[in-house]
Design a protein around this motif. Sequence first.
Motif, PDB file in Angstrom:
ATOM      1  N   THR A  34       0.799  -1.227   0.000  1.00 26.60           N
ATOM      2  CA  THR A  34       0.000   0.000   0.000  1.00 26.60           C
ATOM      3  C   THR A  34       0.830   1.275   0.000  1.00 26.60           C
ATOM      4  OG1 THR A  34      -0.087   0.072   2.430  1.00 26.60           O
ATOM      5  CG2 THR A  34      -1.792  -1.211   1.302  1.00 26.60           C
ATOM      6  N   GLU A 110       3.205  10.134  -1.029  1.00 26.89           N
ATOM      7  CA  GLU A 110       2.923   9.180  -2.098  1.00 26.89           C
ATOM      8  C   GLU A 110       1.437   8.824  -2.065  1.00 26.89           C
ATOM      9  OE1 GLU A 110       5.392   5.779  -1.709  1.00 26.89           O
ATOM     10  OE2 GLU A 110       7.266   6.911  -1.621  1.00 26.89           O
ATOM     11  N   THR A 111       0.858   8.714  -3.219  1.00 23.94           N
ATOM     12  CA  THR A 111      -0.553   8.348  -3.293  1.00 23.94           C
ATOM     13  C   THR A 111      -0.740   6.914  -2.807  1.00 23.94           C
ATOM     14  OG1 THR A 111      -0.874   9.794  -5.196  1.00 23.94           O
ATOM     15  CG2 THR A 111      -2.569   8.122  -4.789  1.00 23.94           C
ATOM     16  N   LEU A 112      -1.666   6.736  -1.888  1.00 30.34           N
ATOM     17  CA  LEU A 112      -1.884   5.413  -1.310  1.00 30.34           C
ATOM     18  C   LEU A 112      -2.807   4.580  -2.180  1.00 30.34           C
ATOM     19  CD1 LEU A 112      -2.413   6.368   2.430  1.00 30.34           C
ATOM     20  CD2 LEU A 112      -0.327   5.572   1.339  1.00 30.34           C
ATOM     21  N   THR A 113      -2.608   3.282  -2.129  1.00 33.63           N
ATOM     22  CA  THR A 113      -3.503   2.353  -2.828  1.00 33.63           C
ATOM     23  C   THR A 113      -4.618   1.936  -1.873  1.00 33.63           C
ATOM     24  OG1 THR A 113      -2.111   0.486  -2.168  1.00 33.63           O
ATOM     25  CG2 THR A 113      -1.619   1.531  -4.276  1.00 33.63           C
ATOM     26  N   ASP A 114      -5.370   0.944  -2.264  1.00 26.32           N
ATOM     27  CA  ASP A 114      -6.495   0.461  -1.451  1.00 26.32           C
ATOM     28  C   ASP A 114      -6.008   0.124  -0.033  1.00 26.32           C
ATOM     29  OD1 ASP A 114      -8.693  -0.714  -0.353  1.00 26.32           O
ATOM     30  OD2 ASP A 114      -8.929  -2.261  -1.884  1.00 26.32           O
ATOM     31  N   HIS A 186      -6.923   8.839   3.363  1.00 30.35           N
ATOM     32  CA  HIS A 186      -7.848   8.485   2.283  1.00 30.35           C
ATOM     33  C   HIS A 186      -9.116   9.339   2.335  1.00 30.35           C
ATOM     34  CE1 HIS A 186      -5.307   4.912   1.830  1.00 30.35           C
ATOM     35  NE2 HIS A 186      -5.876   4.766   0.641  1.00 30.35           N
TER      36      HIS A 186
END
Length: 317
Positions: A34, A110-114, A186
């Motif tokens: 993530t 940093e852009t987070l994932t799910d 998020h």
Amino acid sequence: MSLGSKIKENIVLFGALAANIGIAIAKFVAASITGSSSMLSEGFHSIVDSVNEVLLLYGEHRSDAPPDHEHPFGYGRELYFWAFVVAILIFSVGAGLSIYEGYSHWTNPETLTDPTVNYIVLGVAFLMEGTSWSIAVREFSQAKGDQGWWAAIKQSKDPSVFIVLFEDSAALSGLAVAALGVWASHYFNMPKLDGAASIVIGLILGIVAVLLAREAKGLLIGERADPEMIENIRAMVGRQDWVSEVNHVRTIHTAPKQVFVAISADFDDEVTMGDGEQLIEELEDALREEMPELTSIYIRPEKAENAAIKPKGGEEG
């Protein structure tokens, strides 16, 4: 001591070690998937905690070594030394890396994932850390008796129990902060918040490290025995009909369950040197039978006016 007895005696450390190793692996896997800064900080936290448990177990092992020519009072303080090292590691590695990692993600988010993986790992980690924490609380509750928690920590001479208690409390707080950081980053679409959570985790570890270092330093320098034990020693010596007055009782812990005591007492003038030697030996045996923690006892015949001046308030150590 048998292996089974050793494991039972150090159940708090073994429980915490098993939990932290599993949690550390899961956190690093989640962080790699993530990109969460707070999860990575939590991974560092668990690794440091695992190393700490190993060091404390090593200290426990070394402290059991019997006295020898170079260390006539044994190796009990090895445990206190490693407890101080643990505090340094928590501060320098745990807190330092968490704050550094958080700052890096704050300045370069940093852009987070799910985040689903993060939530699953944090939930499992909370259950495992909670189990370890409950074991530490149970063991410490039994040891502290009627004392308050903070008073018991300050009076405790066994750092392995209260260090795990502090570590697990910090770990549970860190997990809550990490979960909040992941959710907030998020929800508000602000990756920086995950870095901020990592910094907060580092500050929590720093505070815990300072508290542990303070307690470990006191044990390493040397702390007196429990005041109740000192009073029991004074009372037993004072009850001897050949003792006119007990001048002072000085104690110091050489290990969690080992106490050195030096006693100054004014003997009756009619006691001869030969009789005095026999009486002292009998008194030492009686003291050890009543208080097995007294591993080294020195009784010095001394006139009251020649004895060292008592500390302020009549307190003894």
